[in-house]
Design an enzyme around this catalytic site. Structure first.
Site, PDB file in Angstrom:
ATOM      1  N   ARG A   1     -25.421  25.692 -19.742  1.00 29.78           N
ATOM      2  CA  ARG A   1     -26.865  25.903 -19.988  1.00 29.78           C
ATOM      3  C   ARG A   1     -27.614  25.445 -18.747  1.00 29.78           C
ATOM      4  NH1 ARG A   1     -30.460  24.521 -25.234  1.00 29.78           N
ATOM      5  NH2 ARG A   1     -29.249  26.331 -25.920  1.00 29.78           N
TER       6      ARG A   1
ATOM      7  N   LYS B   1     -26.706  12.076  -6.512  1.00 32.55           N
ATOM      8  CA  LYS B   1     -26.436  11.570  -5.152  1.00 32.55           C
ATOM      9  C   LYS B   1     -26.449  12.722  -4.151  1.00 32.55           C
ATOM     10  CE  LYS B   1     -23.150   8.315  -7.160  1.00 32.55           C
ATOM     11  NZ  LYS B   1     -21.694   8.123  -7.263  1.00 32.55           N
TER      12      LYS B   1
ATOM     13  N   ARG C   1     -28.242  21.873 -30.942  1.00 32.53           N
ATOM     14  CA  ARG C   1     -27.380  22.768 -31.703  1.00 32.53           C
ATOM     15  C   ARG C   1     -26.257  23.374 -30.865  1.00 32.53           C
ATOM     16  NH1 ARG C   1     -32.377  22.718 -34.225  1.00 32.53           N
ATOM     17  NH2 ARG C   1     -32.905  22.248 -32.087  1.00 32.53           N
ATOM     18  N   THR C   2     -26.613  23.960 -29.727  1.00 33.63           N
ATOM     19  CA  THR C   2     -25.627  24.754 -28.983  1.00 33.63           C
ATOM     20  C   THR C   2     -24.519  23.867 -28.431  1.00 33.63           C
ATOM     21  OG1 THR C   2     -27.482  26.177 -28.384  1.00 33.63           O
ATOM     22  CG2 THR C   2     -25.416  26.527 -27.218  1.00 33.63           C
TER      23      THR C   2
ATOM     24  N   HIS D   1     -29.018  34.188 -24.267  1.00 38.07           N
ATOM     25  CA  HIS D   1     -28.371  33.151 -25.084  1.00 38.07           C
ATOM     26  C   HIS D   1     -27.476  33.904 -26.076  1.00 38.07           C
ATOM     27  CE1 HIS D   1     -27.570  29.561 -27.188  1.00 38.07           C
ATOM     28  NE2 HIS D   1     -28.783  29.150 -27.493  1.00 38.07           N
TER      29      HIS D   1
HETATM   30  N1   CP Z   1     -31.109  27.347 -30.641  1.00 33.74           N
HETATM   31  C1   CP Z   1     -30.793  26.522 -29.634  1.00 33.74           C
HETATM   32  O1   CP Z   1     -30.359  26.962 -28.570  1.00 33.74           O
HETATM   33  O2   CP Z   1     -30.977  25.196 -29.902  1.00 33.74           O
HETATM   34  P1   CP Z   1     -30.638  23.997 -28.894  1.00 33.74           P
HETATM   35  O3   CP Z   1     -31.623  24.094 -27.744  1.00 33.74           O
HETATM   36  O4   CP Z   1     -30.824  22.735 -29.705  1.00 33.74           O
HETATM   37  O5   CP Z   1     -29.237  24.177 -28.419  1.00 33.74           O
END
Ligand code: CP
Length: 315
Positions: free
Chosen positions: A104, A82, A54-55, A132
């Protein structure tokens, strides 16, 4: 605002401004051609060291709908394999004239660290157990739109249910939802509620059945087993019996109450119902709203001109 690292850094007015901007972005998304030239000439790179559906895709969609150029960095096929360091990776990407990093990582604090290595904006797309922030903004946007109460949650009670301990989504949501006036109740086994949660602006209960009939939103979380080194519950079956969302529990919810989940869901563990079959579910709406909310964040950080938002002009 140059970076978005934590929901805790956002003031009430910052949140309102972002949600107002997201309203505007939602209108753009509803057009036959959902694209404006607002970030033409800017480059946004997704740097994901942990899996995401999603993100990552909603940030990339958001950037494209604002006419930014996008790059996707794939850790598994990069020169990290590497022996290149994270710092050298970021400095290498920066040298390609990147305007924003969407990051992320499984380790808390990596997005903050990256701000030391680049002049670009850095957006935290999830770091370990920590934060988040765009998920929380998306959730606040979804709740206030569902209740048709533009950007206030005064008088609402939101239960966040499950693995609070390992949840960056819970930490971010507590910051955003309480600043909008909501009462937040954390619900889970005591092994999955952090000891220091007693100092958070929340109520804590250890039984979903105790509060399910009283709350305006039931926000389910996944058991984040990838972040667990030991067993936190006697068995998944027992966890589901006490904290899983079943059809019987849904039948006891208030008529107007919403069901939410940030995804990914663990069907049969946290979700024993099919949200697609439930009118109360906002699970897919959360995904839909992720695009305009992330457009609002990118636009705010990268400083596009507001006149370019209203034209609807194709780049
Ligand atoms: N809610 C969320 O962060 O989903 P993803 O891990 O799929 O990005």
């Amino acid at each position: 605002m140059k970076h978005l690292l934590s929901a805790q850094d956002l003031t009430h007015d910052d949140i309102i401004a972002l949600l107002d901007m997201a309203d505007h972005m939602a209108e753009i998304n509803s057009r036959p051609v959902p694209k404006v030239p607002a970030l033409r000439g800017k480059t946004v790179v997704s740097v994901f060291f942990e899996d995401s559906t999603r993100t990552r895709l909603s940030f990339e969609t958001a950037a494209k709908r604002l006419s930014a150029d996008t790059m996707t960095f794939s850790a598994s096929t990069s020169s990290l394999n590497k022996g290149e360091s994270l710092r050298d990776t970021i400095e290498t990407l920066s040298a390609m004239r990147v305007d924003a990093f969407v990051v992320r990582h499984k380790s808390s604090g990596v997005p903050l660290q990256i701000t030391q290595w680049t002049d670009a904006s850095v957006i935290n797309a999830g770091d370990g157990w920590h934060q988040h922030p765009t998920q929380a903004l998306t959730d606040a946007f979804t709740i206030t739109r569902s209740f048709e109460t533009p950007h206030t949650l005064a008088g609402r009670t939101i239960a966040i249910v499950g693995d609070i301990l390992h949840s960056r989504v819970a930490r971010s949501n507590i910051a955003v939802l309480t600043k909008l006036g909501a009462k937040v109740v954390l619900v889970g086994p005591n092994t999955l509620i952090p000891v220091h949660a007693q100092q958070w602006p929340v109520e804590i209960v250890y039984s979903l059945d105790e509060i399910i009939a009283e709350v305006d939103v039931v926000y389910m979380l996944r058991m984040q087993r990838e972040r667990m080194e030991t067993a936190f519950v006697p068995s998944l079956g027992e966890y589901t019996t006490r904290f899983g969302l079943t059809i019987e529990r849904v039948s006891r919810m208030l008529e107007h109450a919403l069901i939410m989940h940030p995804g990914p869901m663990n069907r049969g563990i946290d979700m024993v119902v099919d949200p697609a079959q439930l009118a109360q579910s906002r699970v897919l709406q959360q995904v839909t709203n992720g695009v305009p909310v992330r457009m609002a964040v990118l636009f705010t950080l990268l400083g596009g001109g507001s006149s370019q938002l209203s034209t609807g002009e194709e780049p």
